[in-house]
Design a protein around this motif. Structure first.
Motif, PDB file in Angstrom:
ATOM      1  N   SER A   1      87.182  18.317  43.720  1.00 54.09           N
ATOM      2  CA  SER A   1      88.025  17.234  44.235  1.00 54.09           C
ATOM      3  C   SER A   1      88.987  17.738  45.300  1.00 54.09           C
ATOM      4  O   SER A   1      89.231  17.066  46.304  1.00 54.09           O
TER       5      SER A   1
ATOM      6  N   GLU B   1      89.321  14.231  47.215  1.00 54.87           N
ATOM      7  CA  GLU B   1      89.341  13.120  46.272  1.00 54.87           C
ATOM      8  C   GLU B   1      90.402  13.354  45.221  1.00 54.87           C
ATOM      9  O   GLU B   1      90.661  14.482  44.812  1.00 54.87           O
TER      10      GLU B   1
ATOM     11  N   ARG C   1      79.252  15.268  49.074  1.00 55.80           N
ATOM     12  CA  ARG C   1      80.432  16.051  48.684  1.00 55.80           C
ATOM     13  C   ARG C   1      80.194  17.540  48.907  1.00 55.80           C
ATOM     14  O   ARG C   1      81.095  18.261  49.336  1.00 55.80           O
TER      15      ARG C   1
END
Length: 232
Positions: free
Chosen positions: A226, A231, A177
């Motif tokens: 996110s 995400e 990530r």
């Protein structure tokens, strides 16, 4: 027939003696345990081996067997196996981590000392410097240390156990990530990455002993990540 492990641990603890200078409990000899527990030697050895595998028992050649609380490798193994077996998934681990860290940060706002705040702010500074230098691995480690120190501030063994387990099972995902976030947020001269600077809001809330503000800042931190990694 096997012996219930929780009953066995309780029975062993009742018969064990504290080992001076440690948190360990020294067990009686195998012969004494067979007699007191009224089980076969084979069953006892099988159950002791299970406890050893789970980290509740250590054996020292020539000194004996010791009962103790396992370190975080116990829950790390549980999470790894649960993931491999498909019983727990990434979304569940992520959700658990977010809920844990939001609550943990609120507690840190009540408990942090001035030295703790200095450590936290210093780790964010390290993230910023490392990212500016293109040292993404160093920035990642500072990020992980930041969240680990919040856990240290709270000083709750249950939080520590869960945090270590979740950090372990999610580490590869966190690395991936951050890589995605770095690619989507290229640095221009004189700028800093929001994935690093978003941590300053957490530090400010902790320093001001603002529990609700700390919760909001940590929640915002996860929202920023996110949004950058795509995400929900």
């Amino acid at each position: 027939m096997g012996v219930d492990l929780s009953f066995l641990v309780r029975s062993l603890a009742e018969q064990a003696t504290p080992e001076p200078g440690t948190d360990l409990l020294r067990l009686p000899t195998e012969r004494e345990l067979v007699a007191s527990l009224d089980i076969s030697r084979g069953t006892l050895r099988e159950q002791l081996s299970m406890l050893e595998m789970l980290g509740f028992l250590t054996r020292t050649q020539g000194r004996g067997s010791y009962l103790g609380v396992p370190d975080s490798s116990f829950i790390q193994l549980y999470f790894d196996l649960s993931s491999e077996l498909g019983q727990l998934g990434g979304g569940q681990f992520r959700s658990a981590r977010e809920m844990l860290e939001i609550s943990m940060t609120e507690a840190a706002a009540r408990l942090a000392t001035a030295d703790d705040v200095d450590v936290l702010r210093g780790l964010v500074d390290e993230m910023v410097r490392a990212s500016a230098a293109g040292e993404d691995e160093r920035a990642l480690e500072a990020d992980l240390d930041f969240h680990r120190h919040l856990c240290t501030v709270v000083n709750n063994p249950i939080f520590t156990l869960l945090h270590d387990g979740l950090s372990h099972v999610l580490r590869d995902e966190v690395v991936d990530r951050r890589r995605i976030a770095v690619e989507r947020e290229p640095l221009r001269p004189g700028e800093n990455r929001v994935i690093d600077t978003v941590h300053y809001g957490i530090v400010d809330a902790v320093e001001n002993r603002d529990g609700e503000g700390a919760r909001s800042a940590m929640r915002h931190h996860f929202e920023v990540w996110s949004s950058l990694t795509g995400e929900a």
